[in-house]
Write an enzyme that holds these catalytic residues in place. Sequence first.
Site, PDB file in Angstrom:
ATOM      1  N   ASN A  23       0.812  -1.218   0.000  1.00 52.20           N
ATOM      2  CA  ASN A  23       0.000   0.000   0.000  1.00 52.20           C
ATOM      3  C   ASN A  23       0.845   1.268   0.000  1.00 52.20           C
ATOM      4  O   ASN A  23       0.391   2.322  -0.450  1.00 52.20           O
ATOM      5  CB  ASN A  23      -0.950   0.002   1.192  1.00 52.20           C
ATOM      6  CG  ASN A  23      -2.054  -1.040   1.047  1.00 52.20           C
ATOM      7  OD1 ASN A  23      -2.289  -1.542  -0.047  1.00 52.20           O
ATOM      8  ND2 ASN A  23      -2.715  -1.369   2.138  1.00 52.20           N
ATOM      9  N   ARG A  97      -6.549  -0.930  -9.163  1.00 50.55           N
ATOM     10  CA  ARG A  97      -7.133   0.193  -8.422  1.00 50.55           C
ATOM     11  C   ARG A  97      -6.090   1.255  -8.087  1.00 50.55           C
ATOM     12  O   ARG A  97      -6.364   2.442  -8.102  1.00 50.55           O
ATOM     13  CB  ARG A  97      -7.807  -0.314  -7.139  1.00 50.55           C
ATOM     14  CG  ARG A  97      -8.495   0.812  -6.422  1.00 50.55           C
ATOM     15  CD  ARG A  97      -9.372   0.405  -5.290  1.00 50.55           C
ATOM     16  NE  ARG A  97      -9.956   1.615  -4.720  1.00 50.55           N
ATOM     17  CZ  ARG A  97     -11.005   2.245  -5.192  1.00 50.55           C
ATOM     18  NH1 ARG A  97     -11.615   1.782  -6.257  1.00 50.55           N
ATOM     19  NH2 ARG A  97     -11.455   3.347  -4.627  1.00 50.55           N
ATOM     20  N   ASP A 121      -9.896  -5.341  -5.693  1.00 53.57           N
ATOM     21  CA  ASP A 121     -10.651  -6.306  -4.896  1.00 53.57           C
ATOM     22  C   ASP A 121     -12.151  -6.112  -5.038  1.00 53.57           C
ATOM     23  O   ASP A 121     -12.632  -4.986  -5.141  1.00 53.57           O
ATOM     24  CB  ASP A 121     -10.308  -6.143  -3.401  1.00 53.57           C
ATOM     25  CG  ASP A 121      -8.952  -6.728  -3.065  1.00 53.57           C
ATOM     26  OD1 ASP A 121      -8.529  -7.639  -3.786  1.00 53.57           O
ATOM     27  OD2 ASP A 121      -8.341  -6.257  -2.105  1.00 53.57           O
ATOM     28  N   ASP A 319      -7.414  -4.253   6.711  1.00 54.69           N
ATOM     29  CA  ASP A 319      -6.779  -5.319   5.937  1.00 54.69           C
ATOM     30  C   ASP A 319      -6.416  -6.538   6.781  1.00 54.69           C
ATOM     31  O   ASP A 319      -6.108  -7.603   6.227  1.00 54.69           O
ATOM     32  CB  ASP A 319      -5.515  -4.801   5.240  1.00 54.69           C
ATOM     33  CG  ASP A 319      -5.836  -3.933   4.029  1.00 54.69           C
ATOM     34  OD1 ASP A 319      -6.981  -4.003   3.555  1.00 54.69           O
ATOM     35  OD2 ASP A 319      -4.952  -3.206   3.555  1.00 54.69           O
ATOM     36  N   MET A 341     -15.629  -0.659   7.075  1.00 55.01           N
ATOM     37  CA  MET A 341     -15.321   0.090   5.855  1.00 55.01           C
ATOM     38  C   MET A 341     -15.826  -0.565   4.574  1.00 55.01           C
ATOM     39  O   MET A 341     -16.193   0.131   3.623  1.00 55.01           O
ATOM     40  CB  MET A 341     -13.810   0.332   5.767  1.00 55.01           C
ATOM     41  CG  MET A 341     -13.305   1.238   6.877  1.00 55.01           C
ATOM     42  SD  MET A 341     -11.520   1.499   6.847  1.00 55.01           S
ATOM     43  CE  MET A 341     -11.355   2.526   5.401  1.00 55.01           C
TER      44      MET A 341
END
Length: 436
Positions: A23, A97, A121, A319, A341
């Site tokens: 990330n 993404r 995802d 995550d 989320m």
Amino acid sequence: MASFKIEGGHKLSGTITPQGAKNEVLQILCAVLLTPERVVVNNVPDIIDVNKLIFILGELGVKVEKLSRNSYAFQADEIDLDYLESAEFKKDGSSLRGSIMIVGPLLARFGRGYIPRPGGDKIGRRRLDTHFEGFIRLGAKFRYNKEEHFYGVEADELHGVEMLLDEASVTGTANILMAAVLATGTTKIYNAACEPYIQQLSKMLNSMGAKISGVGSNLLIVEGVDSLGGCEHTVLPDMIEIGSWIGVAVMTRSELTIKNVSWENLGQIPNVFRKLGIQLEKRGDDIYIPEQDSYEIQNYIDGSVLTVADAPWPGFTPDLLSIVLVIATQAKGTVLIHQKMFESRLFFVDKLIDMGAKVILCDPHRATVIGHDHQSQLKATKMTSPDIRAGISLLIAALSASGTSIINNIEQIDRGYENIEARLKSIGAKIERIED
């Protein structure tokens, strides 16, 4: 389509070094577009999503030089903006993404940025409003082609402004931050994400000549500069992978050492695992996990059931909730997992139920797990990985299960985990990759 064949029930042991943070590196790679000068990035993980972004940068005209297995040099001195409107880019960008974060740097430096609706995802709605509302506040004009699902922003000049993000989005904060560093005047970003990823990006940008203050807080203040220069940056170890290796050790009742974890950047992660009853030792900058036959979930002081929920940093990262959920299936006690989320991220629990786990899916956001305390081993099964984090969680479950499991669609796992089967084999796992 490849699959993993996993023979479960074996104890593991040894040492693992985590890869660079996925990330973080997706943001860092996009930031190379902000300067025509050479940028060196170290500790780049060799995973599908990162390699896709490096490919897109190359197609954009960025000169890419591989210096070693995990180090690259980038130079964005001859950018081909026409690629952004090509059919190839619409295909390349829609599969990743993270490609959304090229828009901010391109807008800042070249006055325009485009992106197809990105993929990634399948974990529920992941809005892009935060990104584009930020660009509009900085003075960009927004357009959207509904037929082609193609977004664009354009501006002759960006101007600093005060803005309040509608959510503390990590990628949204990163994108707006990269646009603001070359804007005229001062930008104040309230409700900014403050994850270590954003802190690392801010440090990198400052080393390139940006003027960002408030790093590590929810208010970032950016004084715009005329241009940025080159730099060298080293990516942090991946905290999600570190949490995944903790899960591997716990579920297989194994002794494991995780090297060079950057403890100061792990936030609440060790504490949440300890609330599940897991023993973790800090040894220098390593995590040592002793062999544990049983671990008991802590209740609250009044005896009520523990809730583990995700929250913006410094809260617990979403995550790792799927890892916590799998670990809880063999704990002593009960825990409520609250995934705030993303509304589809808990839907993999049906696979765990098939394996014999006691999980009640309360609604798309909440699941109650009643632990077996290792009194009843999970049973092997055949399953499909729906996304990166669910995929690694199912892999961990399979490693602990009785019998041989098959996991299909493992490209999802490869998107986020470097060379996972070889690294598992190095600590004693019985895992095999089967190519269709």
